[in-house]
Design a protein around this motif. Structure first.
Motif, PDB file in Angstrom:
ATOM      1  N   ARG A  16       0.844  -1.189   0.000  1.00  0.00           N
ATOM      2  CA  ARG A  16       0.000   0.000   0.000  1.00  0.00           C
ATOM      3  C   ARG A  16       0.882   1.243   0.000  1.00  0.00           C
ATOM      4  O   ARG A  16       1.982   1.240   0.561  1.00  0.00           O
ATOM      5  CB  ARG A  16      -0.873  -0.004   1.255  1.00  0.00           C
ATOM      6  N   TYR A  53      -9.557   2.672  -6.136  1.00  0.00           N
ATOM      7  CA  TYR A  53      -8.124   2.472  -5.908  1.00  0.00           C
ATOM      8  C   TYR A  53      -7.348   2.726  -7.187  1.00  0.00           C
ATOM      9  O   TYR A  53      -7.890   2.701  -8.283  1.00  0.00           O
ATOM     10  CB  TYR A  53      -7.826   1.062  -5.386  1.00  0.00           C
ATOM     11  N   LEU A  71      -5.156   3.772  -1.872  1.00  0.00           N
ATOM     12  CA  LEU A  71      -6.529   3.522  -1.420  1.00  0.00           C
ATOM     13  C   LEU A  71      -7.076   4.778  -0.735  1.00  0.00           C
ATOM     14  O   LEU A  71      -7.064   4.890   0.495  1.00  0.00           O
ATOM     15  CB  LEU A  71      -6.544   2.341  -0.437  1.00  0.00           C
TER      16      LEU A  71
END
Length: 94
Positions: A16, A53, A71
């Motif tokens: 991420r 996303y 995100l």
């Protein structure tokens, strides 16, 4: 008994990130990785859940790829509090 699948290689690992553009720029400028692909979706393919996303991919060379997910609608992510800081990392041979 069925024989296990024979793996050829890891296609990519994904992490991420907070900002996909900043992340791509850093890995390209500092480590020389080549940006290869980006796509964005509004829904998670596996569940159909609405969760926008951006998914970006960088070529690390030698058939190795690293990917990141931005995100924007999810809460900030932190490290796993039950795992020591020194364990949570990725290592590159340069």
């Amino acid at each position: 008994m069925t024989a296990p699948v024979k793996l050829q290689r890891i296609h990519h690992v994904a992490y991420r990130c907070k900002d996909a553009k900043v992340t791509v720029d850093w890995y390209a400028d500092i480590l020389g990785m080549a940006f290869t692909t980006a796509f964005s979706e509004d829904h998670v393919p596996s569940t159909g859940e609405y969760d926008p996303y951006m998914h970006v991919f960088l070529d690390c060379g030698g058939g190795n790829v690293i990917a990141f997910f931005e995100l924007p609608n999810q809460p900030d992510m932190g490290k796993d509090p039950n795992t020591p800081d020194w364990v949570q990392h990725i290592a590159f041979e340069v």
